[in-house]
Design an enzyme around this catalytic site. Structure first.
Site, PDB file in Angstrom:
ATOM      1  N   LYS A   1       0.830  -1.256  -0.105  1.00  9.27           N
ATOM      2  CA  LYS A   1       0.057  -0.042   0.022  1.00  9.27           C
ATOM      3  C   LYS A   1       0.771   1.290  -0.024  1.00  9.27           C
ATOM      4  O   LYS A   1       1.812   1.260   0.808  1.00  9.27           O
ATOM      5  CB  LYS A   1      -0.954   0.042   1.253  1.00  9.27           C
ATOM      6  CG  LYS A   1      -1.695   1.267   1.698  1.00  9.27           C
ATOM      7  CD  LYS A   1      -2.444   0.978   3.083  1.00  9.27           C
ATOM      8  CE  LYS A   1      -3.507   1.768   3.365  1.00  9.27           C
ATOM      9  NZ  LYS A   1      -2.916   3.102   4.011  1.00  9.27           N
TER      10      LYS A   1
HETATM   11  P1  FBP Z   1      -6.784   7.333   4.081  1.00  7.05           P
HETATM   12  O1  FBP Z   1      -7.361   6.734   2.974  1.00  7.05           O
HETATM   13  O2  FBP Z   1      -7.728   7.880   5.150  1.00  7.05           O
HETATM   14  O3  FBP Z   1      -5.613   8.010   3.563  1.00  7.05           O
HETATM   15  O4  FBP Z   1      -6.292   6.185   4.957  1.00  7.05           O
HETATM   16  C1  FBP Z   1      -4.959   5.452   4.722  1.00  7.05           C
HETATM   17  C2  FBP Z   1      -3.932   5.397   5.859  1.00  7.05           C
HETATM   18  O5  FBP Z   1      -2.834   5.059   5.512  1.00  7.05           O
HETATM   19  C3  FBP Z   1      -4.686   5.007   7.055  1.00  7.05           C
HETATM   20  O6  FBP Z   1      -4.328   3.457   7.129  1.00  7.05           O
HETATM   21  C4  FBP Z   1      -4.113   5.573   8.053  1.00  7.05           C
HETATM   22  O7  FBP Z   1      -4.721   5.757   9.293  1.00  7.05           O
HETATM   23  C5  FBP Z   1      -3.650   7.005   7.428  1.00  7.05           C
HETATM   24  O8  FBP Z   1      -3.650   6.776   6.202  1.00  7.05           O
HETATM   25  C6  FBP Z   1      -2.478   7.741   7.849  1.00  7.05           C
HETATM   26  O9  FBP Z   1      -2.411   8.852   7.175  1.00  7.05           O
HETATM   27  P2  FBP Z   1      -1.213   9.775   7.489  1.00  7.05           P
HETATM   28  O10 FBP Z   1       0.161   8.925   8.044  1.00  7.05           O
HETATM   29  O11 FBP Z   1      -0.861  10.477   6.312  1.00  7.05           O
HETATM   30  O12 FBP Z   1      -1.769  10.749   8.605  1.00  7.05           O
END
Ligand code: FBP
Length: 271
Positions: A183
């Site tokens: 991912k």
């Molecule tokens: P989103 O689709 O809301 O971006 O979720 C993906 C993710 O990786 C989540 O698993 C995680 O909580 C969040 O984004 C972390 O985002 P960041 O590190 O950018 O604050």
């Protein structure tokens, strides 16, 4: 002959990517960002999960959340348990490290299809995160559990974490560290994301959703670009649970991922 664990991993990957593609709902934000990510009824995790379990291909939760909501998702959608996390309450520099948030035994006990862990490639804490990743990986291999790596290049030497060369570096490091699913960030165009997918050398690459886009249509264009580039899907949190119609948003994203629908057509599914 394959080992028992290799058979198990193959079967589980097949459940996560039913037609070779997947829409995974990410829902670990309560720890990563805190409760401020949720407004209105979405503060109750069950309300959101109830709406999307029959639309998405899998859900990614932290162990405690998987436990308290099992009656909502069990038997309806495959579970991925994420076993690393961090809060945004930490001092800024320490946010470049994720800590253990559960164990592979918990993931197995919860009946999950896969385990997920973050690696911030390029962080001061890369060494600790790699130790953590390989601890997870070693255990997961015993049980035939696929390992999803949140391959996030982040650190003081990285000027632009969405730059294609930076993202490709993270992806290359992810495959070399044995990720079964990756991912990572969108690099801004189909051409550049195609390079990211090529770098993964056949290991499925799914885009990390990111902050809520201005409109669902904008987001669907990004999803389409990822799929056109050969990506195997998307892992989305905020663009689903912060949408006024989470089920509709999930349906629209799923239509782009699985049916290759044009964004303009798919957006109609959100009502
Ligand atoms: P989103 O689709 O809301 O971006 O979720 C993906 C993710 O990786 C989540 O698993 C995680 O909580 C969040 O984004 C972390 O985002 P960041 O590190 O950018 O604050």
């Amino acid at each position: 002959m394959l080992s028992y664990a290799a058979v198990g991993k193959k079967i589980r990957l097949g459940r996560l990517l039913p037609d070779g593609k997947s829409l995974i709902f990410a829902f670990d934000h309560g720890v990563e960002h805190g409760p401020s990510d949720f407004s209105g009824e979405t503060i109750n995790p069950r309300k959101i999960l109830e709406k999307i379990v029959d639309v998405v291909d899998a859900i990614m939760l932290l162990p405690g959340m998987a436990n308290i909501t099992s009656d909502v998702w069990a038997g309806k959608v495959p579970l991925i348990v994420k076993v690393t996390s961090k809060t945004s309450l930490r001092p800024e520099d320490a946010r470049l490290l994720q800590s253990p948030f559960g164990w592979v035994e918990d993931v197995v006990a919860l009946g999950a299809e896969a385990v997920a862990a973050t690696v911030y490639w390029g962080s001061h804490y890369e060494d600790s995160m790699l130790r953590q990743w390989f601890t997870v990986k070693r255990e997961a291999e015993k049980y035939g559990l696929p390992c999803l790596q949140l391959s996030y290049p982040r650190g003081p030497a990285i000027k632009n974490m969405y730059d294609v060369e930076v993202v490709r570096y993270g992806v290359r490091a992810a495959i070399e560290s044995g990720a079964d699913l990756i991912k990572t960030y969108y690099t801004g165009s189909t051409e550049t994301f195609r390079e990211v997918v090529k770098t993964a050398a056949g290991i499925p690459v799914l885009m990390s959703g990111g902050a809520k886009a201005k409109t669902l249509l904008d987001f669907l264009h990004v999803v389409k670009s990822v799929m056109d580039a050969g990506g195997q899907g998307v892992v989305v949190g905020r663009n689903i649970f912060q949408h006024e119609n989470p089920k509709g948003a999930a349906k629209a994203i799923s239509a782009v991922v699985h049916e290759g629908l044009d964004p303009e057509e798919a957006v109609k599914k959100a009502g």
